[in-house]
Design a protein around this motif. Structure first.
Motif, mmCIF file in Angstrom:
data_model
loop_
_atom_site.group_PDB
_atom_site.id
_atom_site.type_symbol
_atom_site.label_atom_id
_atom_site.label_comp_id
_atom_site.label_asym_id
_atom_site.label_seq_id
_atom_site.Cartn_x
_atom_site.Cartn_y
_atom_site.Cartn_z
ATOM 1 N N PRO A 63 -6.248 11.290 7.299
ATOM 2 C CA PRO A 63 -5.435 10.131 7.716
ATOM 3 C C PRO A 63 -6.211 9.126 8.554
ATOM 4 C CG PRO A 63 -4.753 12.143 8.866
ATOM 5 C CD PRO A 63 -5.686 12.551 7.784
ATOM 6 N N HIS A 64 -7.157 9.601 9.362
ATOM 7 C CA HIS A 64 -7.922 8.676 10.199
ATOM 8 C C HIS A 64 -8.724 7.688 9.347
ATOM 9 C CE1 HIS A 64 -6.882 10.171 14.093
ATOM 10 N NE2 HIS A 64 -7.380 11.373 13.889
ATOM 11 N N ALA A 65 -9.267 8.149 8.239
ATOM 12 C CA ALA A 65 -10.054 7.262 7.376
ATOM 13 C C ALA A 65 -9.168 6.187 6.755
ATOM 14 C CB ALA A 65 -10.751 8.072 6.291
ATOM 15 N N VAL A 66 -7.955 6.564 6.349
ATOM 16 C CA VAL A 66 -7.033 5.597 5.749
ATOM 17 C C VAL A 66 -6.637 4.537 6.769
ATOM 18 C CG1 VAL A 66 -4.764 5.311 4.694
ATOM 19 C CG2 VAL A 66 -6.171 7.273 4.071
ATOM 20 N N TYR A 67 -6.295 4.983 7.982
ATOM 21 C CA TYR A 67 -5.898 4.026 9.017
ATOM 22 C C TYR A 67 -7.076 3.136 9.443
ATOM 23 C CZ TYR A 67 -1.251 6.012 9.790
ATOM 24 O OH TYR A 67 0.054 6.409 9.656
ATOM 25 N N ARG A 68 -8.277 3.700 9.480
ATOM 26 C CA ARG A 68 -9.448 2.901 9.840
ATOM 27 C C ARG A 68 -9.617 1.741 8.864
ATOM 28 N NH1 ARG A 68 -13.408 5.998 8.177
ATOM 29 N NH2 ARG A 68 -13.106 7.472 9.903
ATOM 30 N N THR A 89 0.841 -1.197 0.000
ATOM 31 C CA THR A 89 0.000 0.000 0.000
ATOM 32 C C THR A 89 0.872 1.241 0.000
ATOM 33 O OG1 THR A 89 -1.700 -1.163 1.251
ATOM 34 C CG2 THR A 89 -1.815 1.244 1.236
ATOM 35 N N THR A 90 0.545 2.208 -0.863
ATOM 36 C CA THR A 90 1.257 3.480 -0.873
ATOM 37 C C THR A 90 0.575 4.438 0.098
ATOM 38 O OG1 THR A 90 1.918 3.181 -3.165
ATOM 39 C CG2 THR A 90 2.051 5.413 -2.283
ATOM 40 N N LEU A 91 1.334 4.931 1.040
ATOM 41 C CA LEU A 91 0.781 5.805 2.070
ATOM 42 C C LEU A 91 1.231 7.244 1.894
ATOM 43 C CD1 LEU A 91 0.980 3.931 5.497
ATOM 44 C CD2 LEU A 91 -1.045 4.508 4.186
ATOM 45 N N TYR A 92 0.598 8.129 2.658
ATOM 46 C CA TYR A 92 1.045 9.496 2.865
ATOM 47 C C TYR A 92 0.957 10.370 1.607
ATOM 48 C CZ TYR A 92 2.814 6.664 6.654
ATOM 49 O OH TYR A 92 2.901 5.755 7.667
ATOM 50 N N GLY A 93 0.065 10.016 0.693
ATOM 51 C CA GLY A 93 -0.194 10.847 -0.470
ATOM 52 C C GLY A 93 -1.355 11.783 -0.216
ATOM 53 N N PRO A 94 -1.937 12.369 -1.277
ATOM 54 C CA PRO A 94 -3.019 13.349 -1.132
ATOM 55 C C PRO A 94 -4.242 12.812 -0.387
ATOM 56 C CG PRO A 94 -2.113 13.414 -3.353
ATOM 57 C CD PRO A 94 -1.496 12.229 -2.682
ATOM 58 N N ALA A 99 -12.722 21.391 5.901
ATOM 59 C CA ALA A 99 -12.359 20.775 4.622
ATOM 60 C C ALA A 99 -11.224 21.513 3.927
ATOM 61 C CB ALA A 99 -13.586 20.708 3.711
ATOM 62 N N ASP A 100 -10.994 22.773 4.319
ATOM 63 C CA ASP A 100 -9.933 23.574 3.697
ATOM 64 C C ASP A 100 -8.571 23.346 4.345
ATOM 65 O OD1 ASP A 100 -11.723 24.775 1.918
ATOM 66 O OD2 ASP A 100 -12.259 26.325 3.380
ATOM 67 N N LEU A 101 -8.521 22.597 5.432
ATOM 68 C CA LEU A 101 -7.273 22.363 6.135
ATOM 69 C C LEU A 101 -6.569 21.117 5.590
ATOM 70 C CD1 LEU A 101 -8.515 23.007 9.782
ATOM 71 C CD2 LEU A 101 -7.334 24.616 8.271
ATOM 72 N N THR A 102 -5.250 21.107 5.668
ATOM 73 C CA THR A 102 -4.489 19.945 5.219
ATOM 74 C C THR A 102 -3.491 19.535 6.293
ATOM 75 O OG1 THR A 102 -2.867 21.361 4.088
ATOM 76 C CG2 THR A 102 -4.671 20.485 2.769
ATOM 77 N N TRP A 103 -3.254 18.226 6.360
ATOM 78 C CA TRP A 103 -2.285 17.685 7.297
ATOM 79 C C TRP A 103 -0.908 17.659 6.640
ATOM 80 C CZ3 TRP A 103 -3.924 17.053 12.159
ATOM 81 C CH2 TRP A 103 -5.307 16.968 12.368
ATOM 82 N N ARG A 104 0.112 17.820 7.433
ATOM 83 C CA ARG A 104 1.467 17.855 6.912
ATOM 84 C C ARG A 104 1.835 16.527 6.267
ATOM 85 N NH1 ARG A 104 5.081 20.195 11.730
ATOM 86 N NH2 ARG A 104 6.696 19.511 10.285
ATOM 87 N N PRO A 105 2.655 16.560 5.223
ATOM 88 C CA PRO A 105 3.046 15.313 4.555
ATOM 89 C C PRO A 105 4.058 14.530 5.374
ATOM 90 C CG PRO A 105 4.226 17.169 3.603
ATOM 91 C CD PRO A 105 3.260 17.753 4.595
ATOM 92 N N GLY A 106 4.234 13.269 5.001
ATOM 93 C CA GLY A 106 5.244 12.447 5.652
ATOM 94 C C GLY A 106 4.662 11.472 6.646
#
Length: 398
Positions: free
Chosen positions: A14-19, A3-8, A372-379
């Motif tokens: 991130p919580h939805a991906v980890y769930r 699985t490729t992680l930490y993209g757009p 919805a306008d906020l973004t989490w830092r990459p990495g």
């Protein structure tokens, strides 16, 4: 399957991906930056066990020099306890702990309060501002400067270098120069403290001995970098993420203003819900092992998702509901075992003072944009917002 992680998609939620990953299984093969593959542990029980598993080691790792900095500089910033196994880790932690004491941390309370007031004064009347830039970032960097004994006249440079070293995205190109400059400054500061010791942590680390043992020059410099990057980043994101969750559903802000006795449990809930450190630092399997029924071969890179583990429904009732009064459910935000964060008490103290100041000073504080306008830092390491625009920075007049 990898699985490729930490993209757009991950940065959006991130919580939805980890769930989805937890539901699929406890351990996943993932692809990191640079086509690096690793095994990611996502569930609480497995994560907690892995954090103390002696088969998952750090000492065989040579931290990658992805920034292309000189070898001597790279060596001087990677010889710290977070990259070591026993007995080296035991020795380093003992020497640092001897001076980084609860008494020293508690003695910072008046100064942290004073710094908080100064920053809130500067925010007063702005109307709107980025809470990360104006408050959550500058407070911890000022505190770490106080702790290490960085002179006031050097703190602007110290802060600029720190900002560049930890900057994600397109500013990463400026990181090598900042690392080199910061390393040079730390060496100079060590020499200065050796000539004229003060009542600060760095002077204490220079003086501490244990049966004739003491920290080497590289270990001193590396510990300063560890305190600066790990400790500082944790507190920035604890404050920023916690403020975001309070303002995302603003009745939480109103509730906490009215019930200040909830602040200690609220801070622990912020740490659980949005762990400032997203994954553990990298480990390598020294022998084959089985985690959650999944076989991991020897020599594999292993990551432990603290953020995912802290949202595991097998561990926490209704984990995706942020409860300010939640108690009795210890989290893994500061790790577990021998690498448990030494600076956790300082981060909690800063958060307590910071949130008290914000709640007192700005009763009308609110988000200036949609969530919805906020973004989490990459990495893969840090879990924090890139920015948190807020409004209501003028206190209500009685």
């Amino acid at each position: 399957m990898t699985t490729t992680l930490y993209g757009p998609v991950f940065r959006a939620d991130p919580h939805a991906v980890y769930r989805a990953m937890r539901e699929e299984g406890p351990v996943h093969r993932v692809e990191l930056a640079g086509d690096v593959e690793a095994w990611l542990i996502t569930r609480y029980d497995d994560a907690k066990a892995a954090l103390t598993d002696p088969r998952l080691v750090k000492g065989v790792l040579h931290p990658p020099n992805r920034l292309g900095i000189p070898k001597d500089v790279h060596s001087a910033i990677t010889h710290h306890m977070l990259s070591a196994d026993p007995p080296d880790h035991t020795r380093l932690r003992r020497l640092v702990s001897a001076t980084f004491t609860p008494r020293r941390i508690e003695a910072l309370r008046p100064r942290i309060t004073e710094l908080t007031v100064q920053l809130l004064d500067a925010m007063h009347g702005l109307g709107e501002a980025d809470l990360i830039e104006t408050f959550a970032f500058p407070l911890p960097i000022a505190v770490i400067s106080e702790l290490l004994g960085v002179p006031v006249e050097d703190r602007d440079s110290f802060r600029d270098w720190s900002n560049l070293v930890t900057s994600p995205g397109d500013r990463r190109t400026e990181s090598p120069g900042a690392v080199i400059a910061l390393h040079g400054y730390v060496q100079e500061l060590i020499a200065r403290k050796r000539r004229a010791p003060g009542d600060d942590l760095l002077s204490g680390m220079l003086a501490v001995r244990d049966d004739g043992d003491r920290l080497t020059e590289d270990e001193l410099a590396s510990t300063v970098f560890l305190l600066l990057i790990a400790g500082h980043e944790t507190t920035v994101n604890l404050i920023g993420n916690g403020a975001y969750r309070l303002l995302e559903e603003r009745e939480r802000w109103v509730e906490l203003r009215a019930r200040r006795e909830l602040l200690p449990s609220a801070i622990e809930e912020f740490l659980r819900f949005d762990s400032p450190v997203q994954t553990s630092t990298t480990r390598v399997s020294a022998a084959p092992l089985t985690v959650g029924g999944v076989d991991i071969p020897a020599g594999a890179m292993v990551l432990i998702s603290l953020l995912s583990a802290n949202m595991d429904g097998e561990r926490y009732p209704d984990p995706e509901h942020l409860r300010l009064s939640r108690t009795g459910t210890p989290h893994l935000a500061f790790g577990h075992g021998i690498h448990y964060c030494l600076g956790a008490p300082l981060a909690r103290l800063e958060a307590q003072i910071a949130f008290t100041g914000l709640l007192d000073r700005f009763p009308d504080l609110r988000m200036a944009v949609s969530p919805a306008d906020l973004t989490w830092r990459p990495g893969s390491l840090i879990h924090g917002l890139e920015a948190l625009p807020v409004a209501g920075l003028t206190p209500r007049h009685s």
